[in-house]
Design a protein around this motif. Structure first.
Motif, PDB file in Angstrom:
ATOM      1  N   HIS A 106       0.839  -1.189   0.000  1.00 15.08           N
ATOM      2  CA  HIS A 106       0.000   0.000   0.000  1.00 15.08           C
ATOM      3  C   HIS A 106       0.880   1.246   0.000  1.00 15.08           C
ATOM      4  N   PRO A 107       0.319   2.412  -0.264  1.00 15.64           N
ATOM      5  CA  PRO A 107       1.134   3.619  -0.437  1.00 15.64           C
ATOM      6  C   PRO A 107       1.694   4.245   0.834  1.00 15.64           C
ATOM      7  N   GLU A 108       1.362   3.703   2.007  1.00 13.57           N
ATOM      8  CA  GLU A 108       1.859   4.269   3.272  1.00 13.57           C
ATOM      9  C   GLU A 108       2.602   3.179   4.047  1.00 13.57           C
ATOM     10  N   PRO A 109       3.863   2.916   3.706  1.00 17.95           N
ATOM     11  CA  PRO A 109       4.585   1.787   4.306  1.00 17.95           C
ATOM     12  C   PRO A 109       4.762   1.866   5.818  1.00 17.95           C
ATOM     13  N   LYS A 110       4.623   3.051   6.409  1.00 16.48           N
ATOM     14  CA  LYS A 110       4.764   3.177   7.862  1.00 16.48           C
ATOM     15  C   LYS A 110       3.415   3.194   8.576  1.00 16.48           C
ATOM     16  N   CYS A 111       2.346   2.876   7.872  1.00 13.73           N
ATOM     17  CA  CYS A 111       1.010   2.825   8.469  1.00 13.73           C
ATOM     18  C   CYS A 111       0.383   1.468   8.182  1.00 13.73           C
ATOM     19  N   TRP A 112       0.143   0.656   9.201  1.00 13.77           N
ATOM     20  CA  TRP A 112      -0.487  -0.645   8.969  1.00 13.77           C
ATOM     21  C   TRP A 112      -1.986  -0.494   8.718  1.00 13.77           C
ATOM     22  N   TYR A 113      -2.539   0.668   9.043  1.00 13.44           N
ATOM     23  CA  TYR A 113      -3.939   0.990   8.791  1.00 13.44           C
ATOM     24  C   TYR A 113      -4.006   2.036   7.677  1.00 13.44           C
ATOM     25  N   LYS A 114      -5.179   2.257   7.124  1.00 11.96           N
ATOM     26  CA  LYS A 114      -5.368   3.289   6.106  1.00 11.96           C
ATOM     27  C   LYS A 114      -5.645   4.611   6.797  1.00 11.96           C
ATOM     28  N   PRO A 115      -4.770   5.607   6.626  1.00  8.32           N
ATOM     29  CA  PRO A 115      -4.998   6.880   7.315  1.00  8.32           C
ATOM     30  C   PRO A 115      -6.138   7.669   6.684  1.00  8.32           C
ATOM     31  N   ALA A 116      -6.631   8.641   7.422  1.00  6.33           N
ATOM     32  CA  ALA A 116      -7.656   9.538   6.899  1.00  6.33           C
ATOM     33  C   ALA A 116      -7.084  10.327   5.730  1.00  6.33           C
ATOM     34  N   GLY A 117      -7.982  10.828   4.881  1.00  3.47           N
ATOM     35  CA  GLY A 117      -7.554  11.526   3.675  1.00  3.47           C
ATOM     36  C   GLY A 117      -6.678  12.728   3.969  1.00  3.47           C
ATOM     37  N   PHE A 118      -5.634  12.855   3.178  1.00  6.93           N
ATOM     38  CA  PHE A 118      -4.650  13.925   3.352  1.00  6.93           C
ATOM     39  C   PHE A 118      -5.010  15.081   2.417  1.00  6.93           C
ATOM     40  N   PRO A 119      -5.038  16.310   2.911  1.00  5.69           N
ATOM     41  CA  PRO A 119      -4.781  16.737   4.285  1.00  5.69           C
ATOM     42  C   PRO A 119      -6.041  17.033   5.110  1.00  5.69           C
ATOM     43  N   ASP A 120      -7.172  17.290   4.440  1.00  7.84           N
ATOM     44  CA  ASP A 120      -8.327  17.854   5.159  1.00  7.84           C
ATOM     45  C   ASP A 120      -8.948  16.898   6.174  1.00  7.84           C
ATOM     46  N   GLU A 121      -9.259  15.670   5.747  1.00  6.39           N
ATOM     47  CA  GLU A 121      -9.894  14.726   6.666  1.00  6.39           C
ATOM     48  C   GLU A 121      -8.962  14.368   7.815  1.00  6.39           C
ATOM     49  N   ALA A 122      -7.671  14.205   7.505  1.00  2.00           N
ATOM     50  CA  ALA A 122      -6.697  13.878   8.555  1.00  2.00           C
ATOM     51  C   ALA A 122      -6.576  15.016   9.563  1.00  2.00           C
ATOM     52  N   SER A 123      -6.590  16.244   9.072  1.00  2.00           N
ATOM     53  CA  SER A 123      -6.514  17.402   9.972  1.00  2.00           C
ATOM     54  C   SER A 123      -7.727  17.454  10.889  1.00  2.00           C
ATOM     55  N   MET A 124      -8.901  17.239  10.323  1.00  2.00           N
ATOM     56  CA  MET A 124     -10.118  17.285  11.140  1.00  2.00           C
ATOM     57  C   MET A 124     -10.159  16.112  12.121  1.00  2.00           C
ATOM     58  N   GLY A 125      -9.675  14.941  11.679  1.00  2.00           N
ATOM     59  CA  GLY A 125      -9.638  13.796  12.583  1.00  2.00           C
ATOM     60  C   GLY A 125      -8.755  14.058  13.783  1.00  2.00           C
ATOM     61  N   LEU A 126      -7.602  14.675  13.544  1.00  2.13           N
ATOM     62  CA  LEU A 126      -6.701  14.995  14.645  1.00  2.13           C
ATOM     63  C   LEU A 126      -7.313  16.053  15.558  1.00  2.13           C
ATOM     64  N   ARG A 127      -7.943  17.048  14.985  1.00  2.00           N
ATOM     65  CA  ARG A 127      -8.595  18.083  15.799  1.00  2.00           C
ATOM     66  C   ARG A 127      -9.724  17.477  16.625  1.00  2.00           C
ATOM     67  N   TRP A 128     -10.426  16.493  16.055  1.00  2.00           N
ATOM     68  CA  TRP A 128     -11.486  15.801  16.805  1.00  2.00           C
ATOM     69  C   TRP A 128     -10.884  15.109  18.026  1.00  2.00           C
ATOM     70  N   THR A 129      -9.770  14.413  17.830  1.00  2.00           N
ATOM     71  CA  THR A 129      -9.117  13.724  18.947  1.00  2.00           C
ATOM     72  C   THR A 129      -8.624  14.717  19.997  1.00  2.00           C
ATOM     73  N   LEU A 130      -7.992  15.790  19.559  1.00  2.00           N
ATOM     74  CA  LEU A 130      -7.476  16.796  20.490  1.00  2.00           C
ATOM     75  C   LEU A 130      -8.593  17.544  21.207  1.00  2.00           C
ATOM     76  N   GLY A 131      -9.811  17.464  20.686  1.00  2.00           N
ATOM     77  CA  GLY A 131     -10.936  18.112  21.337  1.00  2.00           C
ATOM     78  C   GLY A 131     -11.451  17.362  22.543  1.00  2.00           C
ATOM     79  N   HIS A 132     -10.891  16.186  22.823  1.00  2.00           N
ATOM     80  CA  HIS A 132     -11.271  15.401  23.999  1.00  2.00           C
ATOM     81  C   HIS A 132     -10.275  15.663  25.139  1.00  2.00           C
ATOM     82  N   PRO A 133     -10.618  15.281  26.362  1.00  2.00           N
ATOM     83  CA  PRO A 133      -9.742  15.578  27.515  1.00  2.00           C
ATOM     84  C   PRO A 133      -8.523  14.648  27.577  1.00  2.00           C
ATOM     85  N   ILE A 134      -7.640  14.821  26.596  1.00  2.00           N
ATOM     86  CA  ILE A 134      -6.403  14.040  26.544  1.00  2.00           C
ATOM     87  C   ILE A 134      -5.223  14.982  26.732  1.00  2.00           C
TER      88      ILE A 134
END
Length: 318
Positions: A240-268
């Motif tokens: 697959h095109p992302e040899p350092k990712c065993w999973y399929k990442p979110a679409g680059f860049p917009d979906e991935a950015s929003m996914g990360l912001r979603w995670t950071l929006g939690h109390p972590i």
């Protein structure tokens, strides 16, 4: 001779000053924010440097990306022995900044002897006399939890190493909600590292129960897979095109950015982005300009998650 030496030294000094000025010019006016790590008193950058970023890179490239990360405000570095040659690359690259950084490492050892061997080897490769956080890596099956907490288990290594000053805090990473809850009930861990992801949360119900208990325990909460999306199709699992990712990442860049912001929006405290350098750089950009998702952005993100195959399910023990 003396005059020539004086002129040579003056030229070196001028070059050094110029280089320093250039370096200062690159320092961001909005360094990546930091959050408290549970009850530890530590303050970590909201984005971590995942060691896979430097896996299979040459030493010069590893040093450059580590220096850039530190310059942009990252002080939290995460590594594991299973990440190929990443420890060998990260150790020398991080050495100039080690005293100002929080270094987290992991062990796959489940018993006292093998976990001790991994700890000592990690300290050697990482060029340090201690790690700030030592974690049981992928503590997923209940049988593994029984081993590490039982007689002769790896927890004996952890507690002894803490007394020796070789580790400061004890944590675990996990891909099973059931094992995560049991581990938090059975030991007073300092931190937990687990997948907190928009697809997992909404499509598998994976994450809210872990987050709730970790908050109750006042633990440091560290998140994986914020920029992940789904599993690779069968025909791409090995190629697959992302040899350092065993999973399929979110679409680059917009979906991935929003996914990360979603995670950071939690109390972590912090999120660890994928090991792919493009995604890591995107994560640094998001973190430097972080704003919580607006309602319409979250709705669009979660609508895109509907029906997507999550990378884990409740009841997983793999």
């Amino acid at each position: 001779m003396r005059r020539r030496e004086f002129l040579r030294q003056a030229a070196v000094t001028a070059a050094t000053v110029a280089a320093s000025s250039q370096l200062k010019a690159k320092t961001p006016t909005n360094p990546i924010a930091r959050r408290p790590l549970g009850r530890t008193g530590e303050q970590l950058s909201i984005i971590a440097f995942g060691g896979i970023v430097v896996m299979n890179e040459n030493p010069g490239e590893a040093s450059n990306i580590v220096a850039e990360a530190v310059d942009r405000g990252i002080n939290y570095f995460d590594i594991a022995p299973s990440y190929g040659d990443a420890q060998e690359r990260l150790g020398p690259a991080l050495a100039p900044y080690r005293k100002d950084c929080f270094l987290a490492c992991k062990t796959e050892g489940r018993m006292k002897d093998d976990s001790r061997k991994q700890l000592e080897e990690s300290l050697r490769l990482l060029k340090t006399d201690h790690v700030d956080l030592y974690q049981f890596h992928a503590l997923t099956k209940m049988t593994e939890l029984d081993k590490v907490l039982g007689p002769g288990g790896a927890m004996e290594t952890m507690e002894a190493a803490k007394k020796e000053g070789k580790i400061r805090y004890i944590g675990f990473s996990v891909h099973s909600a059931e094992t995560a809850l049991a581990a938090m009930d059975r030991y007073n861990f300092d931190t937990i590292l687990f997948p907190l992801n928009f697809v997992l949360y909404t499509e598998a119900g994976f994450g809210p129960q872990i987050l709730k208990k970790a908050q109750e325990k006042k633990m440091g909460i560290l998140a994986l897979k914020g920029m992940a999306k789904t599993v690779w199709p069968d025909d791409q699992k090995k190629d697959h095109p992302e040899p350092k990712c065993w999973y399929k990442p979110a679409g680059f860049p917009d979906e991935a950015s929003m996914g990360l912001r979603w995670t950071l929006g939690h109390p972590i405290t912090a999120a660890i982005p994928p090991g792919d350098e493009r995604y890591f750089r995107l994560a640094m950009d998001v973190a430097q300009n972080y704003k919580p998702l607006q309602a319409h952005e979250e709705q669009a993100l979660l609508t895109g998650a509907h029906g997507v195959e999550p990378i884990f399910h409740l009841g997983n023990d793999v």
